[in-house]
Scaffold this active site. Structure first.
Site, short mmCIF file in Angstrom:
data_model
loop_
_atom_site.label_atom_id
_atom_site.label_comp_id
_atom_site.label_asym_id
_atom_site.label_seq_id
_atom_site.Cartn_x
_atom_site.Cartn_y
_atom_site.Cartn_z
CE1 TYR A 220 30.03 -24.12 38.84
CE2 TYR A 220 32.35 -24.69 39.01
CZ TYR A 220 31.30 -23.83 39.28
OH TYR A 220 31.54 -22.68 40.00
CD GLU B 299 23.67 -24.98 48.12
OE1 GLU B 299 22.93 -25.13 49.12
OE2 GLU B 299 24.92 -24.95 48.19
#
Length: 653
Positions: free
Chosen positions: A39, A127
């Protein structure tokens, strides 16, 4: 996972037939990519001025993540705002409740990885697993082993002291991981950590050993050391919090305890399949494949807060969530079949395992309104959600909610059924949405299928184009049909109409509707089109009133179709609220009244529209035979299918 721990050479044989650590014969090479402080990185890409400052991403009263400059001053993930500002007074906080842009970048990462290797599996927003086994085998045939070396770190070893010839596949995997990390940085500006191992679980566990922007390879003989270094069973991917609590009650406090625990006792507690799976994972054995999932199977949005204790507050928050979720669903283009409401009450001991949920079906007409962007969809969804809320909460008693989540599941591709009457009513100006995950995730123009990956040829079967037409993650904006370039007329025979020349169609016939007809009807209509033009014009002027106004048309429908007491049919306009938005109102108004009533009934029930029933066909044939005694070539076309083929521009002129 300290690198100075001594090597644990004990090998543990399981009743499952697996031997912990014996993975030298496993031919797979799996990569795990984890974006660094995802983020925060995205925010620094959006605002480059933040790159030189400590940055924290704020959601409500928590710092959910921060960059490494802030971490160096003691700020950690999931820290309260007050605590974070005490440790780092110059911390720059960025609001991160809106996940839209994070999702966009996340799908660009997956799209880019898939352009090099098709076997990519997403794991959250930041991921991805990549199975590069075939790429490794292809490179192995053309690589000089004497010049090969590991890139990055090797877990528990000094890189210079590892014999590369004993681990050629993993060494090549480390080279590919380095190249892909470089591609992610050069194309998207993202740094990442990578793990290289023989399974998904081991690659994920080893990828975070050295951070940030580094990579680590795990050798087979180091698996026992890696597993024994875990703090507890819940640190093993695949063993969750509740299972760890049950293991703790059995006296299993560490991964080592789970490795040595009698399998028979585990079977009594968890069942044979789960017991063997858990003990295999604890010993580092994971045979699960990398599975590209394509678009997500559900879309959800949630919000947490300090207190919601009234129905009006709950309805307001549910409306807010559904408005955002419906917009995402519209961009996705698939039809949601089920809506689910989840909530958490005040005083719940844990964040994730005290949720209560209820779900219900979404009516078909509401689902279509969602993906067509109709404003009526959200109020209908709110009504359904409030019913689910009342099933979860006794609103007659005081309640205190701290979280609400709305979710669309059972997503199905929108496939028009050309066998139904309604398939011929779609307005030519209605835009069509294609199935995708996010329309805003357009890959950069440089995202083209590479012929080579940093100088090494990729095997042909691993190639995958990154164009949006084949990607499950990319959708380019859809243009309305009115702005699309005209489609050239097809004069060559097609499989569905071998002897029909579309260039011979009269100019007032809608080509798209005509092509959708069955071949035998096309042939019959073509025969009627070959009448003398003057005669056809005479019949048309004699039978069709010029440019009927909508109020005249409604008046005629009322007089023909109403029965005594049938007020509802008289008051509904052709494009009333019970007519789907993708139906051309004029074409619908030209149908016989009994067909209109049948279609309205089917649309209200939310079921697929039925085919033209035999009774309608026979009734119209009888009417034509009774009222019109002229020869076949002299009959008017007012009662035939021809009047439904007028292009939209002609109909409303």
């Amino acid at each position: 996972m300290e690198s100075g721990e001594e090597e644990d050479s004990e090998w543990i044989t399981l009743d499952t037939g697996f031997t912990a650590g014996c993975v030298e014969d496993n031919p797979r090479v799996i990569l795990h990519f984890d974006m660094d402080c995802f983020y925060a990185q995205v925010e620094m890409i959006r605002n480059p001025a933040l790159r030189s400052k400590p940055v924290g991403v704020q959601q409500k009263y928590l710092v959910v993540t921060c960059n490494y400059m802030a971490r160096a001053q003691g700020v950690a993930k999931m820290t309260s705002l007050n605590e974070a500002l005490e440790k780092c007074p110059d911390l720059v906080l960025v609001r991160g409740e809106d996940l839209t842009y994070y999702r966009e970048i996340s799908y660009k990462v997956t799209e880019l990885l898939m352009s090099y290797c098709p076997l990519v599996e997403r794991l959250g927003l930041d991921e991805n697993f990549v199975d590069v086994t075939e790429m490794v085998e292809s490179r192995r045939r053309s690589t000089d082993i004497s010049e090969l070396s590991f890139v990055g770190h090797v877990y528990g070893h000094d890189v210079s002291g590892v014999a590369v010839q004993d681990h050629v596949s993993l060494a090549l995997g480390s080279v590919i991981a380095s190249e892909l990390r470089e591609v992610l940085f050069s194309r998207l500006g993202l740094t990442s950590c990578a793990g290289v191992a023989s399974s998904k679980m081991l690659a994920k566990l080893v990828s975070g050993t050295f951070k940030p922007n580094q990579q680590t390879t795990l050798l087979p003989q180091s698996v026992p050391k890696l597993m024994s270094g875990l703090s507890g069973p819940s640190r093993t991917p695949g063993i969750g919090h509740k299972t760890a609590e049950r293991l703790k009650a059995l006296g299993v406090l560490s991964v080592r305890d789970l490795q040595l625990f009698p399998l028979s006792k585990l079977v009594c507690e968890f069942g044979e399949a789960n017991a063997k799976r858990m003990q295999s994972l604890a010993c580092g054995v994971d045979l699960s494949p990398v599975t590209p999932a394509g678009p997500p199977q559900s879309l959800s949005d949630e919000d947490s807060f300090k207190k919601i204790s009234t129905l009006s507050e709950a309805e307001s928050k549910i409306s807010e969530l559904l408005l955002s979720l419906s917009e995402r669903m519209r961009k996705d283009g698939r039809l949601p079949q089920t809506i689910k409401l989840s909530l958490r009450r005040y005083g719940a001991p844990t964040r994730w395992f005290s949720r209560e949920s209820r779900q219900g079906p979404i009516p078909t007409h509401t689902a279509h309104r969602i993906i067509n962007g109709c404003p009526e969809a959200v109020p209908q969804l709110v009504s359904i959600a409030m019913k689910l809320l009342r099933r979860l909460v006794d609103v007659r008693e005081p309640f205190h909610l701290t979280m609400l989540n709305m979710c669309f599941t059972n997503l199905q591709a929108k496939t028009p059924n050309r066998n139904t009457i309604s398939s011929f009513f779609t307005s030519a100006h209605t835009p069509t949405h294609t199935s995708s995950t996010h329309s805003v995730c357009d890959a950069p123009s440089s995202f083209t299928q590479p012929e080579t990956l940093c100088g090494t040829t990729i095997p042909q079967n691993n190639k995958q184009t990154s164009s949006s037409s084949s990607s499950p993650f990319i959708q380019h904006p859809i243009r309305a049909a009115s702005s699309a370039p005209p489609v050239p007329e097809r004069s060559d025979p097609t499989p569905d109409s071998r002897s029909v020349n579309f260039a011979d169609l009269p100019p007032d016939v809608d080509r798209d509707v005509f092509r959708a007809l069955p071949p035998h009807i096309q042939m019959e209509l073509m025969s009627s089109f070959q009448e003398d033009p003057a005669e056809r014009q005479e019949h048309h002027s004699r039978s069709a009133p010029p440019s009927p106004r909508s109020d005249d048309l409604l008046t005629r429908h009322r007089s023909e179709s109403e029965e005594p007491g049938d007020v509802g049919a008289a008051e509904r306009a052709p494009d009333g609220p019970d007519v789907p938005p993708n139906v051309d109102p004029y074409v619908f108004s030209q149908l016989p009244p009994d067909v209109q009533r049948e279609l309205r009934t089917e649309w209200r029930r939310g079921k697929p529209t039925l085919k033209m029933s035999p009774k309608h066909t026979s009734r119209r044939i009888t009417t034509t035979t009774t009222r019109d005694k002229r020869p076949a070539r002299k009959r008017s076309h007012s009662g035939s299918l021809l009047k439904y083929f007028k292009p939209s521009s002609d109909k409303r002129s």
